[in-house]
Motif scaffolding. Structure first.
Motif, short mmCIF file in Angstrom:
data_model
loop_
_atom_site.label_atom_id
_atom_site.label_comp_id
_atom_site.label_asym_id
_atom_site.label_seq_id
_atom_site.Cartn_x
_atom_site.Cartn_y
_atom_site.Cartn_z
N GLU A 75 22.39 106.48 72.39
CA GLU A 75 23.45 107.20 71.70
C GLU A 75 23.59 106.71 70.26
O GLU A 75 23.80 107.49 69.34
CB GLU A 75 24.78 107.00 72.45
N ASP A 109 32.79 107.57 71.96
CA ASP A 109 32.75 108.94 72.49
C ASP A 109 31.99 108.98 73.82
O ASP A 109 32.39 109.69 74.75
CB ASP A 109 32.07 109.88 71.48
N LEU A 110 30.90 108.22 73.89
CA LEU A 110 30.12 108.17 75.13
C LEU A 110 30.95 107.56 76.26
O LEU A 110 30.91 108.03 77.40
CB LEU A 110 28.85 107.35 74.91
N ARG A 112 34.13 107.69 76.59
CA ARG A 112 35.11 108.69 77.02
C ARG A 112 34.47 109.74 77.93
O ARG A 112 35.00 110.08 78.98
CB ARG A 112 35.71 109.39 75.79
N ARG A 113 33.32 110.24 77.48
CA ARG A 113 32.67 111.32 78.24
C ARG A 113 32.29 110.86 79.64
O ARG A 113 32.40 111.62 80.60
CB ARG A 113 31.43 111.82 77.49
N GLN A 114 31.81 109.63 79.74
CA GLN A 114 31.32 109.14 81.03
C GLN A 114 32.39 108.35 81.79
O GLN A 114 32.12 107.87 82.89
CB GLN A 114 30.07 108.28 80.80
N ASP A 115 33.57 108.21 81.19
CA ASP A 115 34.71 107.57 81.86
C ASP A 115 34.31 106.21 82.43
O ASP A 115 34.37 105.97 83.64
CB ASP A 115 35.24 108.49 82.98
N SER A 176 42.14 107.11 70.07
CA SER A 176 42.68 108.43 70.39
C SER A 176 43.93 108.75 69.60
O SER A 176 44.29 109.92 69.46
CB SER A 176 42.99 108.51 71.89
#
Length: 272
Positions: A75, A109-110, A112-115, A176
């Motif tokens: 990433e 961001d990664l 967040r996306r993958q929690d 955030s």
């Protein structure tokens, strides 16, 4: 055709591997920016993979089960390649400084996306945040660790463990705050300052407020924030510099981020 036809495209330059190897990173970057030759982009990006790995390991150190380093590096490399085109050498900013912020942002961001944050850690972080906000409202100052632990009904040892574990969660939630303030994608760390004048003013005001928040921290908290975000040191490296344990650095870092979140929320709500 009036005007002599379409504008000629710049001639594509070709370089041998030996010629590329002889160029410094800085020379290769300037050559790409001046020529726009796409064939130079990946050779340039590969020169900075070490920086990507350094940031990947640094961010991974915030939380022990963060993710596989290879995923973060992939990433980061993509963020690096995209940053090459956005970088403006004429602004007097080092490329490493410019791209580091974008790599870190891509990793967040990664996450967040993958929690990547377990629910139990997220719940503990919310409980700590709520207790901090309530006590701050009641006391008119930042509560002590003892006061927060008392409000939560846990021991000092358990509170410090939960605080250290919530470091990544705190980073995500601080980030955030800015997303909530600007759904249009305002980048408060962007030195390019393009777009509407009011966006540039807001960016400056946000950065000034964040700077004020940092100066309000304790000396050891300011040092951890500086070493982590400005010097790009890992938690382990900061622990060595400050001669304390790595879990203690995570606690100091998390406490500092917690304070900054509260400081910025007060500003966003017009209370500052």
């Amino acid at each position: 055709m009036i005007g002599g036809g379409p504008a000629a495209k710049p001639e594509k330059l070709e370089y041998t591997q030996a010629e590329l190897d002889d160029m410094s990173k800085e020379d290769l970057l300037l050559l790409y920016k001046s020529s726009g030759d796409e064939a130079l982009k990946w050779p340039l990006a590969l020169r900075y993979v070490g920086l990507v790995k350094s940031i990947a390991l640094q961010v991974r150190g915030v939380y022990s089960s963060f993710a596989q380093v290879d995923d973060i590096i992939n990433e980061g490399v993509l963020a690096l390649v995209g940053a090459v085109d956005k970088f403006d050498p004429d602004k007097g900013i080092k490329f490493e400084t410019f791209v580091s912020k974008r790599i870190r942002g891509a990793v967040i961001d990664l996450a967040r996306r993958q929690d990547w944050v377990p629910r139990s850690v997220r719940r503990k972080a919310r409980e700590i945040d709520q207790a901090s906000v309530e006590l701050y409202s009641e006391l008119g100052r930042y509560p002590t660790d003892e006061e927060i632990a008392g409000r939560l009904g846990v021991s000092q040892e358990q509170y410090q463990e939960d605080l250290a574990n919530s470091s990544l969660c705190n980073i995500l939630s601080l980030d955030s705050i800015f997303d909530d303030q600007d759904q249009g994608g305002l980048d408060v760390a962007d030195n390019g300052a393009t777009g509407r004048p009011e966006d540039s003013l807001l960016r400056r005001e946000l950065l000034d407020t964040l700077t004020e928040g940092i100066t309000s921290l304790r000396e050891n908290e300011q040092l951890v924030i500086s070493l982590y975000y400005k010097k790009n040191l890992s938690m382990k490296e900061i622990a060595q510099v400050m001669e304390v344990s790595e879990p203690r650095i995570s606690q100091i870092h998390s406490r500092a981020i917690q304070k900054l979140k509260l400081y910025m929320k007060r500003y966003m709500n017009g209370e500052g």
